[in-house]
Design an enzyme around this catalytic site. Structure first.
Site, short mmCIF file in Angstrom:
data_model
loop_
_atom_site.label_atom_id
_atom_site.label_comp_id
_atom_site.label_asym_id
_atom_site.label_seq_id
_atom_site.Cartn_x
_atom_site.Cartn_y
_atom_site.Cartn_z
N ARG A 63 0.83 -1.20 0.00
CA ARG A 63 0.00 0.00 0.00
C ARG A 63 0.86 1.25 0.00
O ARG A 63 1.72 1.43 0.86
CB ARG A 63 -0.90 -0.01 1.23
CG ARG A 63 -1.94 1.10 1.25
CD ARG A 63 -2.77 0.98 2.50
NE ARG A 63 -3.81 1.99 2.53
CZ ARG A 63 -4.57 2.22 3.60
NH1 ARG A 63 -4.41 1.51 4.68
NH2 ARG A 63 -5.51 3.15 3.56
N LEU A 84 -6.21 0.05 19.84
CA LEU A 84 -6.88 -1.13 20.39
C LEU A 84 -6.28 -2.43 19.85
O LEU A 84 -6.31 -3.45 20.55
CB LEU A 84 -8.38 -1.07 20.05
CG LEU A 84 -9.12 0.16 20.59
CD1 LEU A 84 -10.59 0.09 20.19
CD2 LEU A 84 -8.99 0.24 22.10
N GLY A 101 -0.12 -3.17 10.03
CA GLY A 101 -0.59 -2.11 10.92
C GLY A 101 -0.03 -0.73 10.64
O GLY A 101 -0.03 0.13 11.52
N GLU A 102 0.46 -0.50 9.40
CA GLU A 102 1.05 0.81 9.11
C GLU A 102 0.02 1.93 9.24
O GLU A 102 0.34 3.03 9.66
CB GLU A 102 1.67 0.84 7.71
CG GLU A 102 2.35 2.17 7.40
CD GLU A 102 3.10 2.19 6.09
OE1 GLU A 102 3.39 3.29 5.58
OE2 GLU A 102 3.41 1.10 5.55
N ARG A 103 -1.23 1.66 8.89
CA ARG A 103 -2.26 2.68 8.99
C ARG A 103 -2.44 3.12 10.45
O ARG A 103 -2.56 4.31 10.74
CB ARG A 103 -3.57 2.14 8.42
CG ARG A 103 -4.73 3.13 8.42
CD ARG A 103 -5.90 2.56 7.62
NE ARG A 103 -7.07 3.42 7.75
CZ ARG A 103 -8.00 3.28 8.70
NH1 ARG A 103 -7.88 2.30 9.59
NH2 ARG A 103 -9.03 4.09 8.76
N GLU A 135 -3.42 -8.65 4.62
CA GLU A 135 -4.07 -7.71 5.54
C GLU A 135 -4.79 -6.59 4.77
O GLU A 135 -5.93 -6.25 5.05
CB GLU A 135 -3.06 -7.11 6.50
CG GLU A 135 -3.73 -6.23 7.55
CD GLU A 135 -2.80 -5.19 8.16
OE1 GLU A 135 -3.02 -4.84 9.32
OE2 GLU A 135 -1.88 -4.72 7.48
N ARG A 139 -8.89 -5.89 4.38
CA ARG A 139 -9.45 -4.61 4.81
C ARG A 139 -9.91 -3.75 3.62
O ARG A 139 -10.45 -2.67 3.80
CB ARG A 139 -8.41 -3.81 5.61
CG ARG A 139 -8.00 -4.46 6.91
CD ARG A 139 -6.87 -3.67 7.57
NE ARG A 139 -6.36 -4.32 8.74
CZ ARG A 139 -6.85 -4.18 9.97
NH1 ARG A 139 -7.88 -3.36 10.15
NH2 ARG A 139 -6.33 -4.81 10.99
#
Length: 306
Positions: A63, A84, A101-103, A135, A139
């Protein structure tokens, strides 16, 4: 004496989804065998806090484009509730590299967070690429070009076949093939897709245009006129339709047009003379009611009797 067993995650779990992959690898590396009592103890996945400044994004992350408005919205949520879901990272020499989890990492920076929860894992370069791809696909974060580029890299760099890629990301082989075709688009058109100016459907519709400049011109027309995919497909049909050669008028065509005009005056209605080669053709006389047809018939009958 305790002997710890540790094995890398198998890429076979990728097709089942990101969650299954991570669980399988966690079970493998957290198994401790005690020889004395002959029992297996499975430890819970370890989660820890790491300073945000010690975490770096993966440069090979599929991405490339992030929605700024969505990041701001997520950062506001992080300010209120914190991060979270832990980031999945792996340890490098002097920092932690993001696997997934870069976002969340970007949004945490916007929120001014100093530390974030992470789970530290150890994967091969190929597995990191596959996890990041899965991932984002799950998403729906990747735009069509980013997704196609990620598939291409798995095929080119890691020598995977299209059906193998399809299995890993839980998609059909046809979906992978159609995605890869987007990389044949002109680079300017690819950029428009990445910017959201053209949808996946628009891009697929114009991919048949081989000339890059013409393809870009059509893409600009679609964007400027806000054409739907259906309208784009109709436009493509018209572009692909061969032009009918314009018929050459006979050299003495002016003679027929002169006679045509005289007949219009005599008949009191529109008369068309369609002349062909060798002085052959046909005459068409228009009428607009039954009464007018009868008038034309009486006129022709009168001309015949004169």
């Amino acid at each position: 004496m305790a002997v710890a067993k540790k094995s890398k995650a198998s890429s076979k779990g990728l097709g089942k989804g990101l969650g299954n992959l991570i669980r399988e690898s966690e079970e493998d590396e957290n198994v401790v065998v005690k020889e004395v009592v002959k029992e297996v103890v499975v430890k819970e996945p370890s989660e820890m806090k790491v300073r945000l400044s010690q975490i770096e994004p993966n440069r090979e992350q599929p991405r490339k484009v992030f929605d700024e408005d969505a990041l701001i919205e997520l950062s506001e949520s992080i300010k209120q509730y914190g991060v979270l879901q832990p980031l999945l990272v792996q340890k490098k020499d002097k920092y932690y590299e993001i696997i997934a989890g870069e976002r969340r990492w970007r949004a945490a920076k916007l929120a001014g967070v100093k530390e974030v929860p992470v789970i530290i894992k150890d994967y091969s370069t190929q597995e990191v690429m596959e996890i990041a791809l899965i991932e984002n696909i799950q998403r729906e974060d990747l735009n069509p070009i980013e997704e196609a580029q990620a598939y291409q890299r798995l095929i080119k760099d890691y020598r995977l076949k299209q059906d193998e890629v399809a299995e890993k990301v839980s998609k059909s082989r046809a979906a992978i093939t159609n995605s890869l075709r987007l990389l044949k688009l002109d680079e300017r058109v690819q950029e428009m897709v990445m910017e959201g100016k053209l949808s996946n459907g628009h891009a697929r519709a114009i991919i048949g245009i081989e000339d890059g400049d013409q393809q870009y011109q059509v893409a600009q027309k679609i964007f400027d006129e806000q054409m739907s995919v259906r309208e784009t497909e109709k436009l493509m049909k018209n572009l692909n339709r061969p032009e009918k050669p314009e018929k050459q008028k006979p050299q003495n065509d002016f003679v027929y047009r002169d006679i045509e005009e005289k007949m219009n005056k005599i008949m009191g209605t529109k008369v068309v003379i369609k002349n062909r080669e060798h002085d052959k053709g046909k005459i068409e006389i228009e009428y607009y009611s039954q009464a007018e047809l009868e008038r034309i018939y009486d006129l022709l009958k009168q001309i015949k009797n004169e």
